[in-house]
Design an enzyme around this catalytic site. Structure first.
Site, PDB file in Angstrom:
ATOM      1  N   HIS A   1      28.075   9.961   0.034  1.00 38.32           N
ATOM      2  CA  HIS A   1      27.154  10.805  -0.746  1.00 38.32           C
ATOM      3  C   HIS A   1      25.703  10.557  -0.332  1.00 38.32           C
ATOM      4  O   HIS A   1      24.786  10.691  -1.146  1.00 38.32           O
ATOM      5  CB  HIS A   1      27.320  10.555  -2.246  1.00 38.32           C
ATOM      6  CG  HIS A   1      28.724  10.632  -2.731  1.00 38.32           C
ATOM      7  ND1 HIS A   1      29.391  11.820  -2.914  1.00 38.32           N
ATOM      8  CD2 HIS A   1      29.619   9.648  -3.021  1.00 38.32           C
ATOM      9  CE1 HIS A   1      30.624  11.579  -3.334  1.00 38.32           C
ATOM     10  NE2 HIS A   1      30.792  10.266  -3.395  1.00 38.32           N
TER      11      HIS A   1
ATOM     12  N   SER B   1       6.273  18.925  18.265  1.00 36.86           N
ATOM     13  CA  SER B   1       5.776  20.052  17.485  1.00 36.86           C
ATOM     14  C   SER B   1       4.674  20.772  18.248  1.00 36.86           C
ATOM     15  O   SER B   1       3.946  20.177  19.046  1.00 36.86           O
ATOM     16  CB  SER B   1       5.226  19.552  16.147  1.00 36.86           C
ATOM     17  OG  SER B   1       4.466  20.552  15.502  1.00 36.86           O
TER      18      SER B   1
END
Length: 508
Positions: free
Chosen positions: A174, A293
């Site tokens: 999880h 980026s």
């Protein structure tokens, strides 16, 4: 491929009014009446059929050799046809005459070179069995390439895992800290599915490698054809027995696309893990598999892995498109089947390259072992190991679980593991006696160490280095067997095609 239910008798592809491909628009199949109109372009698959151009030529050669061997056409006509096919191959797909599909175009080109006798090439077959054979022939080649990619990836993953049997890695459920494992254990969790992907692709290869040729339109042919012979010449393992099944069924496409979609889904998980690990600074992806980026120069993005992750959607979409196209089709041939093949090519073209990229990104990545060692203890991830130690000493596991859970609830923020005194206090309160009555203090201290926590979980398939070494040995043995199975199948096809080439040469 388009279809006109066109099983030809010897020499049928002639016309007293026009030659194939002349200004009236006729071809070897359609002739003037059906040669024009806007629907022709809508139905045409000629451009897309470039993928099966080479396959169609080989199918034509095998069929022609068989016709000559059976005495259905004479050797002189067979020689002329085979020579024309060589000429068509040398000219290339781009020089084919306009036609609805590659099969019609090649036949027209042969007739242009040979004359009416060139039409004998199509004796005792239809484009229905022809295209089914061509698709299987080409897909077989693609499956070989996909399988080579998968077994190669497995070998690289095993080599990388062998280098990291003791490199700690936090394990998650999880997305929460759970139990420490190792990088090798994590890698093997993906090599196992890739081994099963290999089995699925080998099964798809065997399903695909059956010849439909000789089934004609769907109802067989009155000619004395030898279907086993053409299957042999083309390297198929056998024939699709029922002629209607041979031309109608595309389950081999479903099996292949499904296997590749399952592989893509596995790769999506692998890519996601690496993206997450990269963001947590567990691993640095090589510059070859990253980018920066356009506006934030400090960033290094695992872009290639994000594309790998998206490939699963592309493959799943292809599988859904294929299944939807096939759903509810009546027997036997329907031109809907022309739209069944592109989804398979989508999966074939997208998934193996994604596997190569994912494998490259993983095997060239740098693992930050100091960060991993610290993170392996985060969130009291050794708690289960402590409970196991108590249970091994005779405390019922649920009671041991309660002891550890009580301590975990009282941990200070940022505290990764309790002190031994805290464990002893909780045990005293719940068990009514000192913890040392069950487990020595030194043993508990060792159990709180992620390295010891990993080492103690040495059950088959577990993360302990010894258990991982056994998994590595088993995986390499399985890989060797799969490589041998693949090589056997590839060698059989190679030998068959060499035999076809030799047979064709006897007609020169």
């Amino acid at each position: 491929m388009t279809d006109g239910e066109d099983t030809h008798d010897a020499g049928e592809a002639t016309s007293s009014d026009s030659a194939p491909g002349d200004a009236t628009g006729g071809t070897a199949i359609r002739r003037d009446r059906f040669a024009g109109g806007p629907a022709r372009g809508f139905m045409s698959s000629l451009a897309a059929d470039e993928r099966i151009f080479a396959a169609d030529l080989q199918v034509d050669r095998a069929h022609t050799v068989m016709l000559a061997e059976q005495g259905i056409i004479d050797d002189e006509d067979a020689a002329a046809i085979l020579d024309a096919l060589d000429d068509v191959e040398a000219a290339g797909h781009g020089e084919l005459p306009d036609a609805e599909d590659v099969h019609e175009a090649i036949e027209t080109a042969v007739i242009e070179r040979v004359g009416p006798e060139g039409g004998r090439m199509h004796t005792a077959r239809s484009r229905n069995d022809e295209v089914a054979t061509c698709i299987r022939y080409r897909l077989r080649s693609d499956l070989f390439e996909a399988l080579e990619t998968v077994v190669g990836a497995r070998e690289e993953l095993l080599d990388t895992a062998a280098d990291h049997t003791e490199t700690l890695l936090p394990g998650f459920t999880h997305l929460q800290y759970a139990q420490p494992v190792t990088v090798a254990h994590w890698i093997l969790s993906y090599e196992g599915p890739l081994a099963r992907d290999t089995e699925r692709l080998l099964a798809a290869l065997d399903t695909t490698n059956q010849s439909p040729l000789g089934a004609a339109a769907f109802a067989g042919t009155p000619f004395d054809v030898d279907r086993a012979r053409t299957a042999e010449l083309l390297g198929f393992d056998g024939t699709v027995a029922n002629s209607m099944d041979a031309t109608s069924s595309r389950d081999f496409l479903v099996e292949t696309t499904s296997a590749l979609t399952t592989l893509a889904t596995t790769l999506s998980g692998l890519a996601e893990d690496l993206v997450v690990y990269s963001g947590r600074d567990y691993v640095e992806i090589s510059d070859d598999y990253a980018s920066t980026s356009s506006i934030m120069p400090q960033k290094k993005n695992p872009d290639t892995l994000e594309i790998v992750r998206a490939t699963a959607g592309e493959a799943q979409g292809a599988l859904q498109r294929l299944l939807t196209t096939l759903k509810g089709l009546p027997r036997s041939y329907n031109i809907d089947l022309q739209e069944a093949t592109p989804p398979a090519w989508t999966a074939v073209d997208s998934v193996p390259p994604a596997l190569e990229v994912a494998t490259g990104a993983l095997t060239t990545a740098e693992w930050h072992e100091d960060v991993l060692a610290d993170e392996a203890a985060a969130g009291f991830s050794t708690a289960t190991g402590v409970a196991d130690r108590l249970a091994m000493a005779g405390v019922p596991f649920r009671t041991a679980h309660e002891v550890v859970a009580t301590v975990a609830e009282d941990l200070d923020p940022g505290q990764d593991a309790p002190a031994i005194d805290e464990l002893e206090a909780a045990a005293e309160a719940i068990l009514g006696e000192p913890l040392t009555a069950y487990v020595e203090r030194e043993t508990l201290e060792a159990t709180l160490d992620p390295v010891e926590s990993v080492a103690m979980r040495d059950s088959p398939g577990g993360p302990a280095p010894a258990a991982v070494e056994t998994q590595l040995d088993d995986a390499r043995e399985r890989l060797t067997a799969d490589e041998a199975a693949l090589a056997e199948r590839r060698d059989a096809v190679t030998d068959a095609l060499a035999a076809l080439e030799a047979e064709v040469a006897t007609y020169a």
